[in-house]
Design an enzyme around this catalytic site. Structure first.
Site, PDB file in Angstrom:
ATOM      1  N   PHE A  96      35.403  53.044  49.486  1.00 30.61           N
ATOM      2  CA  PHE A  96      35.501  51.629  49.859  1.00 30.61           C
ATOM      3  C   PHE A  96      36.937  51.192  49.639  1.00 30.61           C
ATOM      4  CE2 PHE A  96      36.075  47.256  48.861  1.00 30.61           C
ATOM      5  CZ  PHE A  96      35.156  46.529  49.595  1.00 30.61           C
ATOM      6  N   GLU A  97      37.528  50.622  50.659  1.00 32.75           N
ATOM      7  CA  GLU A  97      38.856  50.032  50.487  1.00 32.75           C
ATOM      8  C   GLU A  97      39.002  48.919  51.512  1.00 32.75           C
ATOM      9  OE1 GLU A  97      42.235  53.364  49.331  1.00 32.75           O
ATOM     10  OE2 GLU A  97      41.541  53.336  51.387  1.00 32.75           O
ATOM     11  N   ILE A  98      39.565  47.823  51.103  1.00 34.17           N
ATOM     12  CA  ILE A  98      40.049  46.841  52.068  1.00 34.17           C
ATOM     13  C   ILE A  98      41.517  46.663  51.719  1.00 34.17           C
ATOM     14  CG2 ILE A  98      39.839  44.515  53.023  1.00 34.17           C
ATOM     15  CD1 ILE A  98      36.986  44.396  52.035  1.00 34.17           C
TER      16      ILE A  98
END
Ligand code: GDP
Ligand code: MN
Length: 418
Positions: A304-306
């Site tokens: 998960f990365e934003i």
């Protein structure tokens, strides 16, 4: 030690009206999914979850990348689930296979087989090495990704548990954030025995000014200085010293120090170090100085990365990646993209630019993060029990950087069902 500063408040504790939020203009952003054709079911499952909890209102595009061509079936199925445009990209072999980049195939094979023998997780899987290196250094250079300002990385078979009723890209932009995560966890030491050393050497070579975020990733380690001191003369302390070395510090550092300062170590101790090092299969590379810091193995779980793409397309990050690449650690060891991205963020960002999305419920394989619904939405009146609940738990949970961070009790979510 807190992961993030108190300034990093949750963007919203509770729900907004997504239909109103969706009236804001879209950012130059998209989801990015690297996947194989065979993973279509898992991809669709992740998409359904994220569409339901967020994208049904915001309709951001989905970008799919693959080292092979996507099948018609794959393309058709994801298009059916997406509420936004879909785009497909192929990763050229030169950006995927080590063999295409002057890597000696015999050395490559031996290196990863040896990792298999040492039971290093995914160590003997060539495609996993390809994947980690791709995500570490190449994916943001892909033409479909390069033109974005922001990306949200998604993997097959992940679940989202809460409604995200605001645009995280927009909110990050407004608050000066550049990298967002939901889970922080410790890396397996044997996958990255020399990563930090190369990183440190890079920092010295380029005189990288370190920000307050860097402290989050390092343990200050000064037992060496203590070994001839009064403190070290006590048996208990001496035992502690070795225990610390063996458990927490990759042995090459100890060996180096021992080599440089052998007079201070007796032969028995030296043998123990060598022994221990060999058992762990740590290889020795050229020397650079141990400066009293060590990687604490913490990293943002990068499935998960934003984040902003320009964090990684910056010249300095590229130089960092090239430096790591030239050390061959992406196959001699099994460096994950998560610690590489994290150390990059630690080097190049300020703490205030990193955001913990504690309001996003998320699960990948067996680990995840589950926020409680905001008290505002609960069918009882916020009373003394709920006063300051956010703050107390905040501090307590943030200190636990050595395990997946999960907020259990913090009420910041919107309609979460984990
Ligand atoms: P894990 O989460 O660390 O167990 O690793 P995964 O096996 O989930 O891989 C991480 C991401 O890379 C997922 O999105 C996978 O679909 C993708 N991936 C891994 N290996 C390959 C590969 O060989 N080809 C393609 N196209 N995608 C891959
Ligand atoms: Mn995965």
């Amino acid at each position: 030690r807190p992961i993030i500063s108190a300034k990093d408040a949750v963007f919203e504790s509770g729900c907004r009206d997504p239909l109103i939020e969706a009236k804001n203009p879209r950012m130059n952003a998209a989801f990015v999914v690297l996947a194989r054709n065979s993973e279509i079911d898992g991809v669709v499952s992740s998409m359904r979850s994220l569409e339901r909890h967020f994208n049904q209102w915001f309709n951001y595009p989905w970008i799919f990348l693959n080292n092979e061509r996507f099948s018609q079936e794959f393309k058709k199925k994801v298009a059916q689930v997406s509420s936004g445009p879909v785009r497909f990209g192929t990763v050229p072999a030169a950006r995927w296979n080590f063999e295409e980049q002057q890597t000696n195939p015999v050395l490559f094979k031996e290196a990863i087989e040896s990792q298999g023998d040492r039971e290093i997780m995914y160590g003997n899987t060539a495609s996993y090495h390809n994947m980690c290196r791709f995500y570490s250094g190449y994916f943001f250079k892909h033409p479909l990704v390069r033109k974005l300002d922001w990306y949200w990385r998604v993997e097959p078979d992940v679940d989202f548990y809460c409604d995200l009723t605001y645009d995280p890209f927009l909110e990050m932009q407004m608050r000066g954030k550049k990298y967002g995560f939901t889970v922080a966890i410790k890396e397996l030491v044997n996958t990255v025995p020399n990563l930090f050393r190369y990183t440190n050497a890079f920092i010295k070579k380029h005189d990288v000014p370190l920000s307050d975020a860097w402290d989050f990733f390092v343990d200050r380690f000064d037992v060496y200085k203590g070994q001839n001191s009064e403190h070290y003369k006590s048996t208990t302390n001496r035992r502690d010293f070795w225990k610390k070395l063996e458990e927490r510090v990759p042995m090459y550092h100890a060996l180096q120090t021992a080599g440089e300062d052998a007079a201070r170590l007796d032969q028995h101790s030296l043998n123990r170090l060598v022994d221990h090092s060999n058992k762990r299969g740590l290889h020795m590379v050229n020397k650079d100085q141990f400066d009293g810091t060590e990687y604490n193995m913490c990293h943002f779980w990068s499935n998960f990365e934003i984040a902003r793409t320009d964090l990684f397309t910056s010249e300095l990050y590229q130089q960092y990646f090239d430096y790591l690449e030239s050390s061959q650690g992406f196959f001699i060891e099994r460096w994950g993209d998560a610690p590489v991205h994290s150390l990059g963020a630690g080097m190049f960002l300020n703490l205030s630019e990193i955001h913990y999305f504690r309001d996003i419920g998320y699960k990948h394989s067996t680990l995840g993060h589950c926020p409680k619904n905001s008290p505002r939405q609960l069918p009882y009146k916020p009373g003394p029990r709920y006063k300051n609940v956010y703050h107390e738990n905040d501090e307590r949970n943030l200190a636990k950087y050595d395990r997946p961070v999960s907020d259990g009790g913090v009420g910041v979510g919107c309609r979460c069902k984990c």
